[in-house]
Design an enzyme around this catalytic site. Structure first.
Site, mmCIF file in Angstrom:
data_model
loop_
_atom_site.group_PDB
_atom_site.id
_atom_site.type_symbol
_atom_site.label_atom_id
_atom_site.label_comp_id
_atom_site.label_asym_id
_atom_site.label_seq_id
_atom_site.Cartn_x
_atom_site.Cartn_y
_atom_site.Cartn_z
ATOM 1 C CB THR B 97 -0.977 0.044 1.258
ATOM 2 O OG1 THR B 97 -1.984 -1.078 1.275
ATOM 3 C CG2 THR B 97 -1.723 1.300 1.410
ATOM 4 C CE LYS B 172 -5.290 -1.374 2.106
ATOM 5 N NZ LYS B 172 -4.065 -2.286 2.003
ATOM 6 C CE LYS B 240 2.007 2.055 4.649
ATOM 7 N NZ LYS B 240 2.233 0.922 3.330
#
Lengths: 289, 289
Positions: B97, B172, B240
């Site tokens: 990701t 995502k 993150k």
């Protein structure tokens, strides 16, 4: 079930719920503020009562589902209310989503008059009311709960006793709190997908079944994408619920930043005259900027 | 499937995913920063490569799943990276990701060198990796996607082509955005239940199956109640992802107040040294005040 059942409040939800009680062969006495909303039930055999006081004087079990906490107060309290005119041993069940502290007050006052009051708000919306699949969250005296359980079962499927008076309302607040923040996530995910040039419907294929999955994502996001803002659940009612939840959290010393943010955004939405739309219209705030 | 497959990054996720490729009879060449993490796969017949450059020079298809965007940059870019050492016609697939804009940059650079790069982040966590039930969201050249689809099918179940380079990462981000705000709702609902004196587990019985229902409410709320903050998905990794999403939304001119609030609360959580806990430990902020 040979008792006469009272039912007060025949809005979208109440009309369906009362209908199930009637269909099961109960004799039903109804009152609602706008008398024309009772016509269908009267045609099917319900009796009309001229006031909550009349309902209270003639029924041993009374269900209520009205709009706002102030309506609950009008129906229950005061000289013409249910409590002042209560039959000995009667059980009053408020299925409105209302204030937990008001539910406690009503339960206390009812008990002093020799009856019991339950708070039993529901979730599942119009569809749940129509199909008798409502989730019913109940607070109050446990024996009273057990004694009216057969009636709850005519209206709902997931019927859970949550604890002492007010617990049903508190549980419903938990429900609305969980929904509130999630609506932001659903709107922001869809808005991001659009801005990034993705096909949001294809994005839903990737994300709906996994860790991002939710009832709102599966059921409301597609309506957002279709520009369908018809009410399943009204913005104005959601605002009422969130305001009660926020006030109640505040009184308990609990910080709820997600709820507070959601409430402030829904207020913005209402200022755009969207109070009579469905809660999914929150997406307007993200798509119109 | 007679090609040699490269696999870079053998953390919790990568090790499982590479294992599925190996189990299906593919010859596998692996590289990972901490060589000891490769031992199990080497014992089972995988080859070791000393660097990403070696992987690139000897494999036609390379999968990567590393930690942070800067790790992706290290593996792909620079003189010792995958792109500079690419075989003609090779396909590089990053399943980390990571940043959508980095994915676009990698796809462009790879294409200039005669290959294709796909961005294919996953959701489903450790369990999904182990059971090969990951959701895989893919951006990049469609023909390249079709050609590696048989390999994706060894690792996942819900495999969706989302569009041009960067689209997998953007998808995502939608997933993480939907989760972010919902986590607030889940925590606040549970915290409210406790404060109100309800039994939160009984509240979940009332609300999990209805309009408040979500994967997080069903799967993470029970862990919050048990005080189980073990990582399924790390707080530090979620931060993150949310930071990338927030930056990306900002760059597109999209306001995401729910995401921003969630990110700020998770930052607070990290300041309490909870970065290595699971995302459900957000509940600490609500239960410890």
């Amino acid at each position: 079930m040979n008792k006469t059942i009272g039912f007060i409040g025949l809005g979208v939800m109440g009309k369906r719920m009362a209908g199930h009680l009637l269909n099961a062969g109960n004799s039903l006495r109804v009152y609602t503020r706008s008398a024309e909303k009772a016509r269908e039930l009267l045609d099917r055999g319900a009796d009309w009562a001229d006031s909550p006081a009349v309902v209270a004087r003639t029924c041993d079990i009374v269900f209520t589902i009205v709009g706002f906490p102030k309506d609950v107060e009008t129906v229950y309290c005061g000289e013409q209310g249910l409590i002042a005119n209560l039959r000995a041993g009667a059980i009053l069940i408020d299925m409105t989503t209302s204030r937990p502290d008001l539910a406690v007050r009503i339960a206390d006052a009812t008990q002093k008059r020799g009856g019991q009051a339950l708070d039993a708000p529901v979730s599942g919306g119009d569809k749940g009311a129509r199909e008798a699949t409502l989730s019913i969250m109940v607070g109050g005296n446990r024996a009273a709960f057990e004694s009216v359980l057969p009636f709850f079962k005519l209206m709902g499927r997931n019927i859970v006793y949550q604890g002492p008076p007010g617990s049903g309302q508190h549980c419903k607040m938990c429900n609305q709190i969980a929904i509130a923040s999630n609506m932001l996530g659903v709107c922001e995910a869809i808005a991001y997908a659009r801005k990034a040039g993705l096909d949001p419907a294809t994005v839903l294929k990737s994300i709906s079944a996994g860790a991002a999955g939710s009832w709102s994502l599966s059921n409301l996001a597609p309506r957002m994408l279709d520009g369908d803002f018809e009410p399943g659940f009204y913005v104005k009612h959601f605002i009422k619920d969130m305001a009660v939840a926020a006030e109640s959290a505040d009184a308990m010393g609990l910080r709820t930043p997600g709820l507070n943010l959601a409430l402030s955004l829904y207020h913005k939405l209402q200022e755009k005259n969207c109070g009579d739309e469905g809660t999914q219209s929150l997406y307007r705030l993200y798509s119109e900027t």
